[in-house]
Enzyme design. Structure first.
Site, PDB file in Angstrom:
ATOM      1  N   GLU A  39      26.976  69.916 106.113  1.00 55.48           N
ATOM      2  CA  GLU A  39      25.562  69.854 106.245  1.00 55.48           C
ATOM      3  C   GLU A  39      25.441  68.482 106.897  1.00 55.48           C
ATOM      4  O   GLU A  39      26.011  67.250 106.509  1.00 55.48           O
ATOM      5  CB  GLU A  39      24.745  69.605 104.648  1.00 55.48           C
ATOM      6  CG  GLU A  39      24.620  71.007 104.152  1.00 55.48           C
ATOM      7  CD  GLU A  39      23.888  70.933 102.940  1.00 55.48           C
ATOM      8  OE1 GLU A  39      23.704  69.936 102.745  1.00 55.48           O
ATOM      9  OE2 GLU A  39      23.583  72.033 102.327  1.00 55.48           O
ATOM     10  N   ASP A  61      15.570  63.872  98.338  1.00 56.47           N
ATOM     11  CA  ASP A  61      16.664  63.200  97.944  1.00 56.47           C
ATOM     12  C   ASP A  61      16.739  62.078  96.761  1.00 56.47           C
ATOM     13  O   ASP A  61      15.662  61.351  96.881  1.00 56.47           O
ATOM     14  CB  ASP A  61      17.355  62.758  99.314  1.00 56.47           C
ATOM     15  CG  ASP A  61      17.572  64.030 100.164  1.00 56.47           C
ATOM     16  OD1 ASP A  61      18.674  64.652  99.691  1.00 56.47           O
ATOM     17  OD2 ASP A  61      17.139  63.906 101.418  1.00 56.47           O
ATOM     18  N   TYR A  91      21.375  78.062  98.863  1.00 59.72           N
ATOM     19  CA  TYR A  91      21.498  76.606  98.152  1.00 59.72           C
ATOM     20  C   TYR A  91      20.965  76.725  96.988  1.00 59.72           C
ATOM     21  O   TYR A  91      19.752  76.624  96.863  1.00 59.72           O
ATOM     22  CB  TYR A  91      21.110  75.576  99.104  1.00 59.72           C
ATOM     23  CG  TYR A  91      21.720  74.148  98.663  1.00 59.72           C
ATOM     24  CD1 TYR A  91      21.523  73.786  97.369  1.00 59.72           C
ATOM     25  CD2 TYR A  91      22.111  73.147  99.656  1.00 59.72           C
ATOM     26  CE1 TYR A  91      21.916  72.434  96.929  1.00 59.72           C
ATOM     27  CE2 TYR A  91      22.206  71.745  99.058  1.00 59.72           C
ATOM     28  CZ  TYR A  91      22.094  71.476  97.879  1.00 59.72           C
ATOM     29  OH  TYR A  91      22.695  70.263  97.519  1.00 59.72           O
TER      30      TYR A  91
END
Length: 269
Positions: free
Chosen positions: A57, A68, A182
């Protein structure tokens, strides 16, 4: 259960199919393009391959990476300060693709793509050798035309599913996913943790039942033990913040050693 994946789907499907035939799990490291400096990224990508990465990634630096945690936010901000851009990220990928066949997923947010131009991005990303794109802020059903543009492109549109996703919604996402799913191991933002959440194995099993593609677990994996635990339930694991922390603490060699340790743990599970 997981259905047979045609090799026509590209490098991601081929890599997962090969791993499945060997009874192994995918190791998917995350790296922010341009961190700690643009000139460092080519070497770091080489080290990821050498340490056993199956899919990479590659994060596109963005000023507001809301999904994040502090580690990747800091890396993204530093990369931007160093002049990293979406165009520069694609150039780094193109140079990497000239040397390696390791699948690469571009990890990004919508704003940089909208500013760049979605059609232009898709074309340039494919030309640079990208295999997929993970758009953290494009959930299923949010923008039909935009989703269709990616789903019909040569890029696999990687989908996210969280522990808080209702079962019916999770099944819908699983049916739409390309490349791999994911699965977020916990709520909140990315970041290393001391332990994985109870119930993870059952949740992943339910997703795998509905999915047409493999399921990888990420968010919080920070040790070989956690990697092996997550891989016992999933088709692969994603590691980001812990990898960048290793890079910050011990430099490129330490980062490579950390990832190699995760690879060893996956292979002896």
């Amino acid at each position: 259960m997981l259905e047979t994946i045609s090799s026509e789907a590209g490098r991601i499907a081929s890599r997962f199919a090969a791993l499945r035939a060997e009874g192994r799990r995918a190791l998917i490291p995350y790296l922010t393009a341009g961190y700690p400096a643009p000139a460092a990224t080519p070497e770091l990508l080489e080290r990821l391959v050498r340490a056993g990465a199956d899919v990479i990634e590659l994060g596109v630096p963005f000023s507001d990476p809301l999904a994040d945690g502090p580690t990747i936010q800091r890396a993204s901000q530093r990369a931007i300060e160093n002049g990293a851009t979406l165009r520069a990220t694609l150039e780094l990928l193109s140079a990497f693709r000239a040397r390696h066949e390791t699948p690469v997923v571009l990890f990004t947010y919508l704003n940089p793509l909208l500013a760049y131009g979605v059609d232009r991005f898709i074309g340039d990303a494919v030309d640079a050798g990208a295999d997929g794109v993970l758009l953290t802020d494009l959930p299923v059903g949010s923008d039909a035309s935009l989703e269709e543009a990616f789903e019909r492109s040569p890029l696999d549109l990687i989908r996210l599913i969280a522990p808080t996703t209702p079962p019916a919604r999770a099944r819908e996402i699983a049916r739409r996913a390309q490349g791999f799913i994911y699965y977020i191991s916990r709520t909140g933002v990315t970041g290393a943790t001391k332990a994985l959440r109870e119930g993870l194995a059952g949740e992943v099993a339910a997703i795998r039942e509905a999915a047409r593609v493999p399921v990888a677990v990420g968010f919080g994996i920070s040790s070989p033990e956690q990697a092996a635990e997550a891989a016992a339930a999933a088709d692969g694991i994603v590691v980001g913040s812990a990898l960048i922390n290793a890079l910050d603490r011990e430099g490129p060699e330490g980062m490579e050693s950390f990832l190699a340790g995760l690879r060893a743990a996956l292979d002896r599970r």
